[in-house]
Structure formats: structure tokens, C-alpha cells
Design an enzyme around this catalytic site. Structure first.
Site, PDB file in Angstrom:
ATOM      1  N   ASP A  95       5.858  -4.792  -4.862  1.00 48.58           N
ATOM      2  CA  ASP A  95       4.793  -4.377  -4.270  1.00 48.58           C
ATOM      3  C   ASP A  95       4.940  -2.503  -4.391  1.00 48.58           C
ATOM      4  O   ASP A  95       3.996  -1.845  -3.795  1.00 48.58           O
ATOM      5  CB  ASP A  95       3.796  -5.001  -3.288  1.00 48.58           C
ATOM      6  CG  ASP A  95       3.388  -5.962  -2.599  1.00 48.58           C
ATOM      7  OD1 ASP A  95       2.550  -6.439  -3.955  1.00 48.58           O
ATOM      8  OD2 ASP A  95       3.732  -7.146  -2.360  1.00 48.58           O
ATOM      9  N   HIS A 107      12.648  -9.248   0.932  1.00 49.77           N
ATOM     10  CA  HIS A 107      11.835 -10.789   0.397  1.00 49.77           C
ATOM     11  C   HIS A 107      12.308 -11.779   1.214  1.00 49.77           C
ATOM     12  O   HIS A 107      13.458 -11.606   1.519  1.00 49.77           O
ATOM     13  CB  HIS A 107      11.795 -10.529  -1.458  1.00 49.77           C
ATOM     14  CG  HIS A 107      10.971 -11.387  -2.117  1.00 49.77           C
ATOM     15  ND1 HIS A 107      11.077 -13.253  -1.439  1.00 49.77           N
ATOM     16  CD2 HIS A 107       9.570 -11.309  -2.481  1.00 49.77           C
ATOM     17  CE1 HIS A 107      10.142 -13.150  -2.512  1.00 49.77           C
ATOM     18  NE2 HIS A 107       8.749 -12.351  -2.278  1.00 49.77           N
TER      19      HIS A 107
HETATM   20  N1  CMC Z   1      11.753  -3.029   6.527  1.00 51.12           N
HETATM   21  C1  CMC Z   1      12.992  -3.067   7.849  1.00 51.12           C
HETATM   22  N2  CMC Z   1      13.283  -4.163   7.639  1.00 51.12           N
HETATM   23  C2  CMC Z   1      13.187  -5.107   7.321  1.00 51.12           C
HETATM   24  C3  CMC Z   1      12.623  -5.775   6.195  1.00 51.12           C
HETATM   25  C4  CMC Z   1      11.215  -4.146   5.998  1.00 51.12           C
HETATM   26  N3  CMC Z   1      10.890  -3.730   5.142  1.00 51.12           N
HETATM   27  N4  CMC Z   1      12.143  -6.613   5.966  1.00 51.12           N
HETATM   28  C5  CMC Z   1      12.889  -6.978   6.582  1.00 51.12           C
HETATM   29  N5  CMC Z   1      13.673  -5.719   7.406  1.00 51.12           N
HETATM   30  C6  CMC Z   1      14.522  -6.816   8.599  1.00 51.12           C
HETATM   31  C7  CMC Z   1      13.920  -7.996   9.844  1.00 51.12           C
HETATM   32  O1  CMC Z   1      13.786  -6.963  10.565  1.00 51.12           O
HETATM   33  C8  CMC Z   1      15.164  -8.182   9.924  1.00 51.12           C
HETATM   34  O2  CMC Z   1      16.293  -7.411  10.823  1.00 51.12           O
HETATM   35  P1  CMC Z   1      16.916  -8.810  11.820  1.00 51.12           P
HETATM   36  O3  CMC Z   1      17.786 -10.493  10.898  1.00 51.12           O
HETATM   37  O4  CMC Z   1      17.653  -7.733  12.492  1.00 51.12           O
HETATM   38  O5  CMC Z   1      16.067  -9.229  13.012  1.00 51.12           O
HETATM   39  C9  CMC Z   1      15.502  -8.480   8.771  1.00 51.12           C
HETATM   40  O6  CMC Z   1      15.544  -7.222   7.552  1.00 51.12           O
HETATM   41  C10 CMC Z   1      15.151 -10.056   7.799  1.00 51.12           C
HETATM   42  O7  CMC Z   1      13.523 -10.046   7.764  1.00 51.12           O
HETATM   43  P2  CMC Z   1      12.249 -10.978   7.817  1.00 51.12           P
HETATM   44  O8  CMC Z   1      11.021 -10.215   8.896  1.00 51.12           O
HETATM   45  O9  CMC Z   1      13.078 -11.942   9.221  1.00 51.12           O
HETATM   46  O10 CMC Z   1      12.846 -11.743   6.645  1.00 51.12           O
HETATM   47  P3  CMC Z   1      11.468 -12.779   6.347  1.00 51.12           P
HETATM   48  O11 CMC Z   1      11.646 -13.348   4.902  1.00 51.12           O
HETATM   49  O12 CMC Z   1      10.809 -13.197   7.677  1.00 51.12           O
HETATM   50  O13 CMC Z   1      10.272 -11.501   5.618  1.00 51.12           O
HETATM   51  C11 CMC Z   1       9.010 -10.121   4.173  1.00 51.12           C
HETATM   52  C12 CMC Z   1      10.040 -10.779   4.855  1.00 51.12           C
HETATM   53  C13 CMC Z   1       8.534  -9.812   2.654  1.00 51.12           C
HETATM   54  C14 CMC Z   1       8.041 -10.189   4.955  1.00 51.12           C
HETATM   55  C15 CMC Z   1       9.578  -8.408   4.980  1.00 51.12           C
HETATM   56  O14 CMC Z   1      11.173  -8.194   4.307  1.00 51.12           O
HETATM   57  C16 CMC Z   1       9.041  -7.320   4.980  1.00 51.12           C
HETATM   58  O15 CMC Z   1       8.133  -7.288   6.049  1.00 51.12           O
HETATM   59  N6  CMC Z   1       8.572  -6.309   4.309  1.00 51.12           N
HETATM   60  C17 CMC Z   1       7.428  -5.609   4.038  1.00 51.12           C
HETATM   61  C18 CMC Z   1       6.910  -6.029   3.649  1.00 51.12           C
HETATM   62  C19 CMC Z   1       6.274  -6.481   2.584  1.00 51.12           C
HETATM   63  O16 CMC Z   1       6.960  -5.136   1.364  1.00 51.12           O
HETATM   64  N7  CMC Z   1       5.671  -7.430   2.297  1.00 51.12           N
HETATM   65  C20 CMC Z   1       5.747  -7.934  -0.075  1.00 51.12           C
HETATM   66  C21 CMC Z   1       6.390  -8.915   0.175  1.00 51.12           C
HETATM   67  S1  CMC Z   1       6.639  -9.922  -1.975  1.00 51.12           S
HETATM   68  C22 CMC Z   1       5.225  -9.662  -2.733  1.00 51.12           C
HETATM   69  C23 CMC Z   1       4.576 -10.900  -1.643  1.00 51.12           C
HETATM   70  O17 CMC Z   1       4.965 -11.682  -1.170  1.00 51.12           O
HETATM   71  O18 CMC Z   1       2.867 -10.612  -1.782  1.00 51.12           O
END
Ligand code: CMC
Length: 432
Positions: A366, A308
Site C-alpha cells: 500500500d 506486515h
Molecule cells: N509504524 C510503526 N510501528 C509499527 C508499524 C508501523 N507501520 N507496524 C508495526 N509496528 C510496530 C508495532 O508497534 C509493534 O511494536 P512492539 O513490538 O514494540 O509492540 C511491532 O511493530 C509489531 O507490530 P504489530 O502491530 O504487532 O504487527 P501486526 O503483524 O499485528 O500488524 C500491520 C501488521 C500491517 C497491521 C502493521 O504493521 C501496521 O499497522 N502497519 C500500518 C498499516 C498498513 O500499512 N497496513 C497495510 C498492510 S499490507 C496490505 C494489506 O494487508 O492489505
């Protein structure tokens, strides 16, 4: 505004600028950079808005480090345990918990706005039977502006309130119509003798040919999920609603933009993606393979329902939903229990893995919600629609707050231009 300031120094010119700092009730201070460009000819750069506060808001507070979520100051755990969705909707919209009379009047108004114009049913018939329900819902919500000309003056607080009640009341009816269309079943009209969540269940699952018994536990589970999904401060879809609404666009258009933003798998679409992922994993022995893929930089696969932007600790909503999963699966039969067991095992493996520990990746809202929806008989393609029903309350609360703000301006970010420098047009015959 406080008398705190934040100093930025330009290393090239040596010039310093003192920026005012604002302090909220809770959470980190914000540096007010509003005058930076005008006075110093420089923009800030923050793709993804990681360090950017886009507005002041009184509605919701999140402490992502501690895993805290407050609606209007009330902890989500207390609201989930003691309130109900309609009362929470009132709280989010009006800022205070209602008196008994206020709650009765609000509940009655929502109940009596649930019907949709018959013309909408013809819209659904225009969609292919396998259209994604989110496509139908965003289209139909956007088209509501064509029906309610009596209350479209966004500068009139009475019109704004009528819009708020209408859209919160009608979105379950629209969602149910999308569901029935995809099932090839007749549309079921709302019933005013039912509470909000029982009415949702009835519109989804009853059929004209036999009586339908609403499960009180199913209504309770839905109510909990709706409370937990109702608002989450400046998330992607809420920021979209605010940005679309900041142009003065009609509020149905702004909410339709929010529905569309919610659909993405990084946001509300994750609940559908989680179920697809669990089905693909299939059984516990495949978990290490999928966890390895999630850690592989060359593989776009991520563990859906994990991570998140704000929570760097347990998402308090996931904890509450996990408890409800236990209750629902215990009391409503366990055909979904293997899926839940798989999700629990996946959580356990991920939480012990260095990659997930170092990056503070915990299950989010989720991760478990789809297991409850599936146990209630709601198909995967409808999961994000369920999220949209609840989040409509948050979108509306934020839209109302934005429109009523006298300091409100159109949202208009700037950019770092990296394209071609100034050049002259070349006629087609002279181009190489
Ligand atoms: N699985 C594997 N690696 C992950 C994941 C994951 N679910 N989430 C983040 N990472 C890693 C990502 O690869 C990155 O690694 P590095 O620093 O080495 O590049 C690091 O963690 C930070 O990730 P980010 O994408 O820069 O973080 P963000 O804040 O931009 O994204 C997120 C947040 C929720 C989009 C992301 O964690 C994600 O894609 N999660 C899976 C989708 C999900 O469950 N979304 C629902 C979010 S909660 C409800 C809502 O918002 O509606």
C-alpha cells in the site's frame, strides 16, 4: 499427513500428548491440534492468529522471511512482467495457466457479464453524495444475492462458476457507479470492445459530452496493480470471506463481508491512509518528526504502508509498484512527483532507523500504490475500492476452494472466558 509428531506436555499433570504434523509443498509444517480439546479438554490461544493455519490451500504461497510471493507456484515477478490480470484471475480460480482457447473463453465470459441490473442505479441514488465508496460497494455487492436467483445453489459447481464470473465482471461496474455517484456525473455503461482495465478507466473517466482517450500506460499500470493485489493467502478479508461463507451464506454476502474487512486502515484501507499521511508530512524536513511519532509508544500514529504480519523483508509487490511509479510519473506528467519524492525519502529514512530495522518494518503493497492511483486521476477515497476490485478474484478463488472441500466445516473459534463466574440473577429492587 507425515509420520512426524509434535509433543505437548502439561506441566501440571505431567501428561504428554503427541500431535500429528502435516507438511505442505512449501513453508513451515503445521501441528494438527484438531483433537486437542476433545481428548485433552484444552484450547489453544492465538489472538490475531499469529501461529495458526486455518485451512489447507493450493492457491497462494508467501515466504515472509525471503519476500517471496507465488500464485499457484508462479513467482509474482514473472506474472507481473509477462501475464495480465485476466490470465492471472484464471490461474487463481482454476489452478493452471489457461490455453489460448480457455483464456479467450474466460475473457469473453467476464466481458459479457459486466453490465449490472438497472435497479442497482437506483440504489446509488439512495446514498448521500459524500458517502464513502467502500460503503456503497459493500452494500451493493451484498445486495446482488437479491438479483441472481438463477445461480445461488452453492452446492452446484455450475452455479458457483456463474457466480465467480459474474462478481469478477461486475465489481468494476459497481465501483465505477460509486465513483460517478460521488462525482455527481452520469453512470457510464461498460464497453465490451475494451479489455478489463481499459473498461475500468473508461467507466471511471469518460463523460457523455466528449470523447475520452484511454491511456495505454494507465491501463498497463492498473493491470499491474490488479495482478499484485489479486490474492495474498489467508489475509484478514480473505479469512473473513471464508468464515462468512463457511456458514453456507450466499457468496455475495461473503464477498460483501470481505469488502468491509478490507476497508480497515490496518488492511486495504492503508493505501488511502498513506496518501493522507504523505499530505500531512508535506515536505522532507518534516519526516523526522513523523518517524519519531511512529516510534513513540504513547502515540497511536504508525507509518502507514509500513510493516506486515507476514513479510519481515521487502514486500515484493512494493518493489514492483515503486518501479511502475517511476514509469507512470515520467510518462504521464510529474504533478505527483513531489509526493513520490517524499515517499522515497520517507522509505530511505525509515529503512535506516534502528526501530524499523529491529522490527523488520519495510514498505508494503500500500505504500506506493496510491501514488499511481492519484497519477491516474483516482481520488483517495477510491483507492481501497481499486484494491477490492482486484482482491475479489482472490476472495472468489478461496470461497470456491472452501466450498468444494469435502472436509469443510463451519468456522467457529473458541475463547478464553474472562468474565464473571456463575452468579444468580438479582431483581432490580434488590440491586445495590
Ligand atoms: N509504524 C510503526 N510501528 C509499527 C508499524 C508501523 N507501520 N507496524 C508495526 N509496528 C510496530 C508495532 O508497534 C509493534 O511494536 P512492539 O513490538 O514494540 O509492540 C511491532 O511493530 C509489531 O507490530 P504489530 O502491530 O504487532 O504487527 P501486526 O503483524 O499485528 O500488524 C500491520 C501488521 C500491517 C497491521 C502493521 O504493521 C501496521 O499497522 N502497519 C500500518 C498499516 C498498513 O500499512 N497496513 C497495510 C498492510 S499490507 C496490505 C494489506 O494487508 O492489505
Amino acid at each position: 499427513m507425515t509420520n512426524k509428531t509434535f509433543t505437548l506436555t502439561n506441566n501440571t499433570t505431567g501428561a504428554s500428548v503427541e500431535l500429528p504434523v502435516k507438511t505442505g509443498t512449501l513453508g513451515p509444517d503445521v501441528v494438527d491440534i484438531g483433537a486437542l480439546y476433545k481428548q485433552h479438554n484444552v484450547f489453544t490461544f492465538d489472538p490475531g492468529f499469529v501461529s495458526t493455519g486455518s485451512c489447507e490451500s493450493d492457491i497462494t504461497f508467501i515466504d515472509g522471511e525471503k519476500g517471496v510471493l507465488l500464485y499457484r507456484g508462479y513467482p509474482i515477478e514473472q506474472l507481473a512482467g509477462r501475464s495480465n490480470f485476466i490470465e492471472v484471475a484464471y490461474l487463481l480460480l482454476y489452478g493452471e495457466l489457461p490455453s489460448a482457447d480457455e483464456l479467450a473463453s474466460f475473457s469473453s465470459s467476464i466481458t459479457h457479464h459486466t453490465m449490472i441490473n438497472e435497479g442497482f442505479l437506483r440504489f446509488f441514488n439512495g446514498f448521500h453524495y459524500n458517502a464513502h465508496p467502500m460503503a456503497m460497494v459493500s452494500g451493493v455487492i451484498g445486495s446482488m444475492s437479491a438479483f441472481y436467483h438463477d445461480s445461488m445453489n452453492i452446492n452446484d459447481p455450475v452455479h458457483r462458476e456463474i457466480f465467480a464470473h459474474r462478481v469478477i465482471a461486475k465489481i468494476p461496474t459497481v465501483a465505477a457507479a460509486a465513483f460517478k455517484h460521488s462525482m455527481g456525473q452520469p453512470f457510464i455503461y461498460p464497453r465490451n470492445d475494451l479489455d478489463y482495465c481499459s473498461n475500468v478507466l473508461n467507466m471511471f473517466f469518460s463523460v457523455p459530452c466528449e470523447p475520452y482517450k484511454i491511456s495505454p500506460l494507465a491501463a498497463e499500470a492498473l493491470d499491474l496493480l490488479f495482478i499484485l493485489h489479486a490474492d495474498h493467502e489467508q489475509n484478514c478479508s480473505t479469512s473473513t470471506v471464508r468464515l462468512a461463507g463457511s456458514s453456507g451464506a450466499n457468496p455475495y454476502a461473503a464477498i460483501a463481508a470481505g469488502v468491509s474487512a478490507l476497508w480497515g486502515p490496518a488492511h486495504g484501507g492503508a493505501n488511502e491512509a498513506v496518501l493522507k499521511m504523505l499530505n500531512a508530512i508535506g515536505s522532507v524536513e518534516n519526516i523526522p518528526k513523523f518517524v519519531a511519532r511512529a516510534k513513540d509508544k504513547d502515540d497511536p500514529f504508525r507509518l502507514m504502508g509500513f510493516g506486515h504480519r507476514v513479510y519481515k523483508n521487502f514486500d515484493p509487490r512494493a518493489t514492483l509498484i515503486r518501479e511502475m511509479c517511476h514509469k507512470v510519473l515520467k510518462e504521464m506528467g510529474d504533478s505527483n512527483a513531489p509526493l513520490f519524492e517524499l515517499a522515497l525519502a520517507l522509505e530511505e529514512v525509515a529503512l535506516q532507523d534502528d526501530y524499523f530495522i529491529e522490527k523488520n518494518l519495510y514498505p508494503n503493497v500500500d505504500f506506493y500504490s496510491g501514488i499511481i492511483y492519484r497519477a491516474l486521476g483516482i481520488p483517495e477515497s477510491m483507492f481501497t475500492v481499486m484494491f477490492a476490485i482486484a482482491r475479489t478474484v482472490g476472495w472468489v478463488a478461496h470461497w470456491l476452494e472452501m466450498i468444494a472441500d469435502p472436509a469443510g466445516r463451519i468456522g467457529r473459534p473458541r475463547q478464553l472466558y474472562t468474565g464473571a463466574p456463575l452468579r444468580d440473577y438479582v431483581s432490580v429492587d434488590d440491586r445495590k
